[in-house]
Write an enzyme that holds these catalytic residues in place. Sequence first.
Site, PDB file in Angstrom:
ATOM      1  N   CYS A  75     -24.834 -64.816 -28.279  1.00 41.45           N
ATOM      2  CA  CYS A  75     -24.586 -63.415 -27.936  1.00 41.45           C
ATOM      3  C   CYS A  75     -24.027 -63.316 -26.517  1.00 41.45           C
ATOM      4  O   CYS A  75     -24.187 -64.230 -25.696  1.00 41.45           O
ATOM      5  CB  CYS A  75     -25.878 -62.618 -28.000  1.00 41.45           C
ATOM      6  SG  CYS A  75     -26.465 -62.311 -29.678  1.00 41.45           S
ATOM      7  N   VAL A  78     -19.868 -65.737 -28.348  1.00 41.16           N
ATOM      8  CA  VAL A  78     -19.116 -66.903 -28.807  1.00 41.16           C
ATOM      9  C   VAL A  78     -19.723 -67.347 -30.131  1.00 41.16           C
ATOM     10  O   VAL A  78     -20.887 -67.769 -30.175  1.00 41.16           O
ATOM     11  CB  VAL A  78     -19.176 -68.058 -27.775  1.00 41.16           C
ATOM     12  CG1 VAL A  78     -18.460 -69.286 -28.309  1.00 41.16           C
ATOM     13  CG2 VAL A  78     -18.563 -67.617 -26.449  1.00 41.16           C
ATOM     14  N   GLU A 108     -25.180 -61.643 -24.154  1.00 44.15           N
ATOM     15  CA  GLU A 108     -26.275 -61.697 -23.182  1.00 44.15           C
ATOM     16  C   GLU A 108     -26.653 -63.144 -22.860  1.00 44.15           C
ATOM     17  O   GLU A 108     -27.117 -63.441 -21.749  1.00 44.15           O
ATOM     18  CB  GLU A 108     -27.506 -60.940 -23.708  1.00 44.15           C
ATOM     19  CG  GLU A 108     -27.268 -59.463 -23.942  1.00 44.15           C
ATOM     20  CD  GLU A 108     -26.794 -59.156 -25.363  1.00 44.15           C
ATOM     21  OE1 GLU A 108     -26.028 -59.970 -25.924  1.00 44.15           O
ATOM     22  OE2 GLU A 108     -27.176 -58.101 -25.881  1.00 44.15           O
TER      23      GLU A 108
HETATM   24  N1  THU Z   1     -24.011 -59.806 -30.535  1.00 44.80           N
HETATM   25  C1  THU Z   1     -24.105 -59.904 -29.170  1.00 44.80           C
HETATM   26  O1  THU Z   1     -23.251 -60.526 -28.514  1.00 44.80           O
HETATM   27  N2  THU Z   1     -25.152 -59.320 -28.553  1.00 44.80           N
HETATM   28  C2  THU Z   1     -26.141 -58.615 -29.203  1.00 44.80           C
HETATM   29  O2  THU Z   1     -27.102 -58.199 -28.575  1.00 44.80           O
HETATM   30  C3  THU Z   1     -26.007 -58.353 -30.637  1.00 44.80           C
HETATM   31  C4  THU Z   1     -24.959 -59.112 -31.357  1.00 44.80           C
HETATM   32  C5  THU Z   1     -22.901 -60.483 -31.207  1.00 44.80           C
HETATM   33  C6  THU Z   1     -23.314 -61.675 -32.012  1.00 44.80           C
HETATM   34  C7  THU Z   1     -22.198 -61.771 -33.031  1.00 44.80           C
HETATM   35  O3  THU Z   1     -21.164 -62.574 -32.486  1.00 44.80           O
HETATM   36  C8  THU Z   1     -21.704 -60.347 -33.181  1.00 44.80           C
HETATM   37  O4  THU Z   1     -22.266 -59.613 -32.104  1.00 44.80           O
HETATM   38  C9  THU Z   1     -22.100 -59.703 -34.487  1.00 44.80           C
HETATM   39  O5  THU Z   1     -23.465 -59.759 -34.667  1.00 44.80           O
END
Ligand code: THU
Length: 135
Positions: free
Chosen positions: A64, A54, A66
């Site tokens: 993220c 989000v 996670e």
């Molecule tokens: N992102 C995640 O959701 N998890 C990760 O471990 C790496 C990055 C997301 C954050 C952001 O919304 C998008 O990926 C680009 O970085």
Amino acid sequence: MPDDAAPSNTAIDWAELRARAHEASRTAYAPYSNFHVGAAGLVDDGRIVTGCNVENASYGLTLCAECALVCDLHRGGGGRLVAVTVTDADGELLAPCGRCRQLLLEAGGPDCAVNENTTVAELLPGAFEFPLPQD
Ligand code: THU
């Protein structure tokens, strides 16, 4: 295996976890990066928790997938993560970012399996661990 032991790696349905992560990526809110991420985790009581990324206009406050998964873990009654899978919108596996490796360490411990072929300990060697008081 004692009742309170985590299931062995062979008991983890990685295909199911990957499907659930992929499904979760469809609920992502990522208008800035347009990079949709989903995460799914197996809890030591057998339930599956999920999350999606989000984003926010401030960029740095992006959550993220996670992070959402760990919130889902606590909202659903807590417990320990046994295995976690993270995917993009095509269902391809993604490595958790550095911050999220620390989150997964706290929620799953060093032996938590990640993406079928590694563990939190391998992804975050020499990790900082705060000595929590025993309850
Ligand atoms: N992102 C995640 O959701 N998890 C990760 O471990 C790496 C990055 C997301 C954050 C952001 O919304 C998008 O990926 C680009 O970085």
